[in-house]
Design a protein around this motif. Structure first.
Motif, short mmCIF file in Angstrom:
data_model
loop_
_atom_site.label_atom_id
_atom_site.label_comp_id
_atom_site.label_asym_id
_atom_site.label_seq_id
_atom_site.Cartn_x
_atom_site.Cartn_y
_atom_site.Cartn_z
N LEU A 30 -30.69 23.77 -30.62
CA LEU A 30 -31.15 25.01 -30.93
C LEU A 30 -32.43 24.90 -31.86
CD1 LEU A 30 -28.21 27.49 -31.22
CD2 LEU A 30 -29.86 27.01 -29.44
N VAL A 31 -32.29 24.07 -32.76
CA VAL A 31 -33.64 23.80 -33.87
C VAL A 31 -34.42 22.49 -33.72
CG1 VAL A 31 -32.00 25.22 -35.63
CG2 VAL A 31 -32.14 22.53 -35.59
N ARG A 32 -33.92 21.67 -32.76
CA ARG A 32 -34.61 20.32 -32.52
C ARG A 32 -36.09 20.54 -32.79
NH1 ARG A 32 -37.09 18.48 -28.98
NH2 ARG A 32 -36.55 19.62 -27.30
N GLU A 33 -36.70 21.42 -32.05
CA GLU A 33 -38.30 21.55 -31.74
C GLU A 33 -38.65 21.96 -33.07
OE1 GLU A 33 -40.07 23.68 -28.59
OE2 GLU A 33 -38.38 22.82 -27.22
N GLU A 34 -38.08 23.01 -33.90
CA GLU A 34 -38.40 23.38 -34.99
C GLU A 34 -38.64 22.55 -36.00
OE1 GLU A 34 -36.50 25.01 -33.01
OE2 GLU A 34 -37.63 26.67 -32.60
N ILE A 35 -37.68 21.43 -36.26
CA ILE A 35 -37.64 20.46 -37.21
C ILE A 35 -38.43 19.18 -36.72
CG2 ILE A 35 -35.48 21.18 -38.14
CD1 ILE A 35 -34.36 18.75 -36.48
N GLY A 36 -39.22 19.29 -35.45
CA GLY A 36 -40.02 18.00 -35.31
C GLY A 36 -39.15 16.83 -34.53
N ALA A 37 -38.04 16.90 -34.00
CA ALA A 37 -37.14 16.09 -33.53
C ALA A 37 -37.87 15.85 -32.32
CB ALA A 37 -35.74 16.26 -33.46
N PRO A 38 -38.18 14.63 -31.64
CA PRO A 38 -38.69 14.42 -30.41
C PRO A 38 -37.86 14.74 -29.26
CG PRO A 38 -37.83 12.18 -31.06
CD PRO A 38 -37.68 13.35 -32.09
N PRO A 39 -38.48 15.32 -27.97
CA PRO A 39 -37.60 15.54 -26.97
C PRO A 39 -36.50 14.51 -26.50
CG PRO A 39 -39.73 15.90 -26.45
CD PRO A 39 -39.75 15.31 -27.78
N ASN A 40 -35.41 14.95 -26.06
CA ASN A 40 -34.39 13.92 -25.81
C ASN A 40 -33.62 13.34 -26.55
OD1 ASN A 40 -34.59 15.20 -23.03
ND2 ASN A 40 -33.92 13.18 -22.29
N LEU A 41 -33.95 13.63 -28.04
CA LEU A 41 -33.14 13.07 -28.98
C LEU A 41 -31.92 14.21 -29.23
CD1 LEU A 41 -32.57 11.05 -31.50
CD2 LEU A 41 -33.90 12.41 -32.90
N GLU A 42 -30.67 13.61 -29.10
CA GLU A 42 -29.44 14.65 -28.83
C GLU A 42 -28.35 14.02 -29.58
OE1 GLU A 42 -26.90 13.85 -26.89
OE2 GLU A 42 -27.56 11.92 -25.95
N LEU A 43 -27.33 15.08 -29.67
CA LEU A 43 -26.19 14.64 -30.23
C LEU A 43 -24.98 14.72 -29.32
CD1 LEU A 43 -26.70 16.34 -33.92
CD2 LEU A 43 -27.02 14.10 -33.29
N VAL A 44 -25.39 15.33 -28.18
CA VAL A 44 -24.28 15.67 -27.25
C VAL A 44 -23.32 14.65 -26.97
CG1 VAL A 44 -23.93 16.85 -25.02
CG2 VAL A 44 -25.91 17.43 -26.39
N THR A 45 -23.89 13.48 -26.79
CA THR A 45 -23.03 12.32 -26.31
C THR A 45 -22.42 11.92 -27.72
OG1 THR A 45 -24.86 11.52 -24.88
CG2 THR A 45 -23.08 10.12 -25.29
N SER A 46 -22.70 12.06 -28.61
CA SER A 46 -21.97 11.82 -29.86
C SER A 46 -20.89 12.82 -30.22
CB SER A 46 -22.99 12.01 -31.25
OG SER A 46 -23.80 10.86 -31.16
N ALA A 47 -20.96 14.17 -29.85
CA ALA A 47 -19.86 15.15 -29.79
C ALA A 47 -19.00 14.93 -28.66
CB ALA A 47 -20.50 16.37 -29.55
N ALA A 48 -19.47 14.29 -27.30
CA ALA A 48 -18.14 13.81 -26.37
C ALA A 48 -17.48 12.77 -27.00
CB ALA A 48 -19.07 13.36 -25.38
N PHE A 49 -18.11 11.86 -27.66
CA PHE A 49 -17.46 10.57 -28.13
C PHE A 49 -16.14 11.12 -29.14
CE2 PHE A 49 -16.88 7.12 -30.75
CZ PHE A 49 -16.40 6.01 -30.26
N ALA A 50 -16.97 11.68 -30.24
CA ALA A 50 -16.03 12.20 -31.06
C ALA A 50 -14.81 13.09 -30.81
CB ALA A 50 -17.07 13.14 -32.31
N ALA A 51 -15.12 13.98 -29.67
CA ALA A 51 -13.81 14.62 -29.32
C ALA A 51 -13.03 14.07 -28.65
CB ALA A 51 -14.54 15.81 -28.45
N ALA A 52 -13.39 12.99 -27.71
CA ALA A 52 -12.59 11.98 -27.11
C ALA A 52 -11.71 11.53 -27.92
CB ALA A 52 -13.26 11.32 -26.05
N VAL A 53 -12.21 10.74 -28.93
CA VAL A 53 -11.58 9.64 -29.84
C VAL A 53 -10.62 10.38 -30.85
CG1 VAL A 53 -12.09 8.04 -31.66
CG2 VAL A 53 -13.26 7.80 -29.43
#
Length: 193
Positions: A30-53
């Motif tokens: 939700l805030v990626r653009e406002e903080i200047g992070a590049p497009p497609n830098l994401e934490l979704v895959t990290s969330a998937a991994f953390a939830a699974a493990v």
């Protein structure tokens, strides 16, 4: 401490950490653009991994889908939702394969999920952009599909590099959780469902 109390501790705090990572992934989208992070830098895959493990339950595969649906509905990113949401669902399913890893194997599995997930997301969602926009954004033939993939390469690079950094860090975090559990005499690993 009684066995029942130990069991309650491992039942609530692992899911709590996973929920916190999922919530962080939603907020970041939700805030990626406002903080200047590049497009497609994401934490979704990290969330998937953390939830699974951490949760080690078969329903943990829904974590990345939850992040995508909630954030996309807030952002209004629904033009290719079928492709992005299904891509995250597959990444969530792939994360389940990592749930019983340990030690350096877990770090390697995290890196593998980062590479595989990034490539899968790139291939599937760029196909979706081409498929839904044939004749509008890109030509309808193979040349249009290739053009869609070429246009998506900078986004792939960002996602891939981000996942190759973030996922091993998350893997190390999950190993730290297990080490803390062992040092406190808690049951380290609940059975996979």
């Amino acid at each position: 401490m009684e066995a029942r109390e130990v069991h309650l501790l491992t039942r609530w705090w692992r899911p709590a950490i996973a929920v916190a990572v999922v919530a962080l992934a939603v907020v970041f989208r939700l805030v990626r653009e406002e903080i200047g992070a590049p497009p497609n830098l994401e934490l979704v895959t990290s969330a998937a991994f953390a939830a699974a493990v951490l949760v080690r339950h078969r329903l943990a595969f829904l974590a990345p889908l939850l992040v995508a649906v909630v954030s996309d509905l807030v952002l209004g990113n629904t033009s290719i939702a079928l492709f992005t949401w299904s891509a995250w669902l597959v990444i969530g399913l792939a994360a389940l394969l990592t749930r019983n890893t340990s030690g350096w194997g877990r770090v390697g599995a995290a890196a593998g999920l980062g590479v595989g997930g990034s490539l899968w997301f790139f291939l599937w969602t760029n196909f979706g952009v081409w498929f839904q926009g044939r004749g509008v954004w890109y030509p309808a033939g193979v040349d249009g599909l290739v053009a869609s993939y070429v246009a998506g390469l900078p986004f792939l690079r960002t996602m891939l590099v981000g996942n190759l950094v973030l996922l091993p860090v998350v893997a190390a975090g999950t190993l730290l959780v297990e080490r803390l559990e062992r040092s406190r005499g808690l049951v380290a690993v609940p059975q996979a469902a």
